[in-house]
Design a protein around this motif. Sequence first.
Motif, PDB file in Angstrom:
ATOM      1  N   ARG A 155       5.068  -4.696  -2.017  1.00 47.16           N
ATOM      2  CA  ARG A 155       3.927  -3.826  -2.281  1.00 47.16           C
ATOM      3  C   ARG A 155       3.405  -3.063  -1.061  1.00 47.16           C
ATOM      4  O   ARG A 155       3.216  -1.842  -1.155  1.00 47.16           O
ATOM      5  CB  ARG A 155       2.792  -4.581  -2.964  1.00 47.16           C
ATOM      6  N   PRO A 156       3.186  -3.730   0.082  1.00 50.09           N
ATOM      7  CA  PRO A 156       2.609  -2.996   1.227  1.00 50.09           C
ATOM      8  C   PRO A 156       3.425  -1.767   1.597  1.00 50.09           C
ATOM      9  O   PRO A 156       2.875  -0.679   1.792  1.00 50.09           O
ATOM     10  CB  PRO A 156       2.612  -4.028   2.350  1.00 50.09           C
ATOM     11  N   ALA A 157       4.757  -1.922   1.671  1.00 54.85           N
ATOM     12  CA  ALA A 157       5.628  -0.796   2.031  1.00 54.85           C
ATOM     13  C   ALA A 157       5.554   0.287   0.960  1.00 54.85           C
ATOM     14  O   ALA A 157       5.542   1.480   1.252  1.00 54.85           O
ATOM     15  CB  ALA A 157       7.059  -1.287   2.189  1.00 54.85           C
ATOM     16  N   ARG A 158       5.507  -0.146  -0.266  1.00 55.13           N
ATOM     17  CA  ARG A 158       5.470   0.739  -1.410  1.00 55.13           C
ATOM     18  C   ARG A 158       4.168   1.550  -1.415  1.00 55.13           C
ATOM     19  O   ARG A 158       4.145   2.745  -1.678  1.00 55.13           O
ATOM     20  CB  ARG A 158       5.534  -0.148  -2.650  1.00 55.13           C
ATOM     21  N   GLN A 159       3.094   0.870  -1.108  1.00 47.13           N
ATOM     22  CA  GLN A 159       1.780   1.493  -1.182  1.00 47.13           C
ATOM     23  C   GLN A 159       1.550   2.461  -0.028  1.00 47.13           C
ATOM     24  O   GLN A 159       1.051   3.564  -0.222  1.00 47.13           O
ATOM     25  CB  GLN A 159       0.694   0.417  -1.183  1.00 47.13           C
ATOM     26  N   GLY A 160       1.947   2.034   1.195  1.00 48.21           N
ATOM     27  CA  GLY A 160       1.717   2.873   2.366  1.00 48.21           C
ATOM     28  C   GLY A 160       0.267   3.272   2.438  1.00 48.21           C
ATOM     29  O   GLY A 160      -0.621   2.429   2.344  1.00 48.21           O
ATOM     30  N   SER A 161       0.028   4.566   2.514  1.00 45.50           N
ATOM     31  CA  SER A 161      -1.353   5.020   2.616  1.00 45.50           C
ATOM     32  C   SER A 161      -1.861   5.568   1.282  1.00 45.50           C
ATOM     33  O   SER A 161      -2.919   6.175   1.207  1.00 45.50           O
ATOM     34  CB  SER A 161      -1.444   6.109   3.687  1.00 45.50           C
ATOM     35  N   ALA A 162      -1.053   5.350   0.222  1.00 41.68           N
ATOM     36  CA  ALA A 162      -1.444   5.899  -1.083  1.00 41.68           C
ATOM     37  C   ALA A 162      -2.677   5.181  -1.628  1.00 41.68           C
ATOM     38  O   ALA A 162      -2.926   4.029  -1.301  1.00 41.68           O
ATOM     39  CB  ALA A 162      -0.283   5.742  -2.074  1.00 41.68           C
ATOM     40  N   ALA A 163      -3.425   5.879  -2.452  1.00 44.44           N
ATOM     41  CA  ALA A 163      -4.601   5.275  -3.081  1.00 44.44           C
ATOM     42  C   ALA A 163      -4.149   4.308  -4.173  1.00 44.44           C
ATOM     43  O   ALA A 163      -3.026   4.391  -4.657  1.00 44.44           O
ATOM     44  CB  ALA A 163      -5.475   6.368  -3.684  1.00 44.44           C
ATOM     45  N   LEU A 164      -5.048   3.390  -4.528  1.00 49.48           N
ATOM     46  CA  LEU A 164      -4.703   2.365  -5.521  1.00 49.48           C
ATOM     47  C   LEU A 164      -4.362   2.958  -6.878  1.00 49.48           C
ATOM     48  O   LEU A 164      -3.605   2.381  -7.649  1.00 49.48           O
ATOM     49  CB  LEU A 164      -5.867   1.377  -5.679  1.00 49.48           C
ATOM     50  N   ASP A 165      -4.947   4.134  -7.158  1.00 54.08           N
ATOM     51  CA  ASP A 165      -4.684   4.734  -8.469  1.00 54.08           C
ATOM     52  C   ASP A 165      -3.597   5.812  -8.398  1.00 54.08           C
ATOM     53  O   ASP A 165      -3.441   6.603  -9.314  1.00 54.08           O
ATOM     54  CB  ASP A 165      -5.975   5.298  -9.067  1.00 54.08           C
ATOM     55  N   ASP A 166      -2.871   5.829  -7.298  1.00 50.07           N
ATOM     56  CA  ASP A 166      -1.750   6.750  -7.156  1.00 50.07           C
ATOM     57  C   ASP A 166      -0.797   6.575  -8.350  1.00 50.07           C
ATOM     58  O   ASP A 166      -0.401   5.449  -8.668  1.00 50.07           O
ATOM     59  CB  ASP A 166      -1.033   6.432  -5.839  1.00 50.07           C
ATOM     60  N   ALA A 167      -0.441   7.686  -8.984  1.00 56.16           N
ATOM     61  CA  ALA A 167       0.320   7.606 -10.247  1.00 56.16           C
ATOM     62  C   ALA A 167       1.642   6.856 -10.072  1.00 56.16           C
ATOM     63  O   ALA A 167       2.019   6.034 -10.909  1.00 56.16           O
ATOM     64  CB  ALA A 167       0.580   9.010 -10.778  1.00 56.16           C
ATOM     65  N   GLU A 168       2.318   7.136  -8.976  1.00 58.83           N
ATOM     66  CA  GLU A 168       3.621   6.495  -8.770  1.00 58.83           C
ATOM     67  C   GLU A 168       3.471   4.986  -8.590  1.00 58.83           C
ATOM     68  O   GLU A 168       4.277   4.203  -9.082  1.00 58.83           O
ATOM     69  CB  GLU A 168       4.273   7.084  -7.513  1.00 58.83           C
ATOM     70  N   LEU A 169       2.435   4.622  -7.878  1.00 54.89           N
ATOM     71  CA  LEU A 169       2.176   3.205  -7.620  1.00 54.89           C
ATOM     72  C   LEU A 169       1.812   2.483  -8.926  1.00 54.89           C
ATOM     73  O   LEU A 169       2.293   1.379  -9.197  1.00 54.89           O
ATOM     74  CB  LEU A 169       1.040   3.079  -6.607  1.00 54.89           C
ATOM     75  N   VAL A 170       0.998   3.140  -9.724  1.00 55.34           N
ATOM     76  CA  VAL A 170       0.591   2.557 -11.001  1.00 55.34           C
ATOM     77  C   VAL A 170       1.813   2.372 -11.899  1.00 55.34           C
ATOM     78  O   VAL A 170       1.990   1.331 -12.543  1.00 55.34           O
ATOM     79  CB  VAL A 170      -0.467   3.452 -11.692  1.00 55.34           C
ATOM     80  N   ALA A 171       2.701   3.381 -11.888  1.00 57.24           N
ATOM     81  CA  ALA A 171       3.914   3.294 -12.701  1.00 57.24           C
ATOM     82  C   ALA A 171       4.804   2.159 -12.212  1.00 57.24           C
ATOM     83  O   ALA A 171       5.410   1.433 -13.013  1.00 57.24           O
ATOM     84  CB  ALA A 171       4.672   4.618 -12.651  1.00 57.24           C
ATOM     85  N   TRP A 172       4.846   2.018 -10.889  1.00 58.70           N
ATOM     86  CA  TRP A 172       5.661   0.945 -10.300  1.00 58.70           C
ATOM     87  C   TRP A 172       5.148  -0.429 -10.726  1.00 58.70           C
ATOM     88  O   TRP A 172       5.922  -1.307 -11.112  1.00 58.70           O
ATOM     89  CB  TRP A 172       5.629   1.085  -8.767  1.00 58.70           C
ATOM     90  N   GLU A 173       3.834  -0.616 -10.709  1.00 60.59           N
ATOM     91  CA  GLU A 173       3.244  -1.884 -11.122  1.00 60.59           C
ATOM     92  C   GLU A 173       3.519  -2.154 -12.603  1.00 60.59           C
ATOM     93  O   GLU A 173       3.829  -3.270 -13.006  1.00 60.59           O
ATOM     94  CB  GLU A 173       1.711  -1.859 -10.926  1.00 60.59           C
ATOM     95  N   LYS A 174       3.402  -1.082 -13.389  1.00 54.89           N
ATOM     96  CA  LYS A 174       3.569  -1.228 -14.828  1.00 54.89           C
ATOM     97  C   LYS A 174       5.017  -1.601 -15.180  1.00 54.89           C
ATOM     98  O   LYS A 174       5.269  -2.468 -16.010  1.00 54.89           O
ATOM     99  CB  LYS A 174       3.187   0.100 -15.503  1.00 54.89           C
ATOM    100  N   GLU A 175       5.922  -0.935 -14.507  1.00 57.11           N
ATOM    101  CA  GLU A 175       7.341  -1.189 -14.741  1.00 57.11           C
ATOM    102  C   GLU A 175       7.685  -2.634 -14.385  1.00 57.11           C
ATOM    103  O   GLU A 175       8.442  -3.307 -15.085  1.00 57.11           O
ATOM    104  CB  GLU A 175       8.156  -0.230 -13.880  1.00 57.11           C
TER     105      GLU A 175
END
Length: 288
Positions: A146-166
């Motif tokens: 997760r940390p690498a994936r998130q980087g400086s993106a916001a928690l509601d970043d669409a790509e991050l949300v999709a990644w969590e959902k997947e």
Amino acid sequence: MAAYQLAQERLAAEFAARWAATLAAVEAREIAGSLAELEAAYVAAIRESAAVSRTLSVAFYRLVRALETGRVIGGPGYRPASSLGSLWADFNRATGKRTGTGPREPLPVDTRDPFPAADLAREARRAEETFRHQVADRIERHERERPARQGSAALDDAELVAWEKEFLESLKTGSSGAGGMLVQDGGRDAIHAALQDDPGALGYYRKTDASPCYFCALMASRGAVYKSRRTAAFGPHPHCHCQVVPIFSRRYQLPAENDAFARMWKRFGGGSLADWRTYYSTTTKTKT
Ligand SMILES: [Zn+2]
């Protein structure tokens, strides 16, 4: 014996729905902190449904045996003066459907109990191991990424949300498939073990669900598996709803699907398992 196969399949589906509801109640980001609760819920759901699966299988075994041999076998759930009528009633209760009836005359009894006692410690261990592989280890890996994936993106970043959902989706698919296997193994193991210890049993055949995988279709195409082939393990797998149907007489009738798979195998004409897989998937696809 479609009613039996469907009832077992339904138990796996009920388990999957219950487990999905448990997972849905947890926030993706809080899942790592809820592992103990999740494990307890997972193991309990599997074991409760596996016990129901086992009861259903014993009722099924006793009914099929009585239909084919005219005799009742002892073991869990046995009641004195059992008749075809009472065995059908037991089976109907276990499936929750009215699937058949029979006369009320008491049948002769074989007092033997071929059903081994449920090994509760082993069942618990299997469920815990499955949770570790399918849930705990995967969540741990996911948290590490997760940390690498998130980087400086916001928690509601669409790509991050999709990644969590997947991740949650694949976690759910994997864990419900593996858990559903253990649920149905409650019944499959009981029948497989009872066959070995019942002099009246000849063997079993594989009853598949409506659209089995290439492996199960191949196993089903081979027809009856006789007891003398002790090495022949049943070989279920996650998302497989095949059931063990015991045979007590040479006059058993294979389900139409098993014959259809046997014809398909013949037309296939031989080859590697990979070749069969390709052949099977193209053949079944053109059929539908
Ligand atoms: Zn299968």
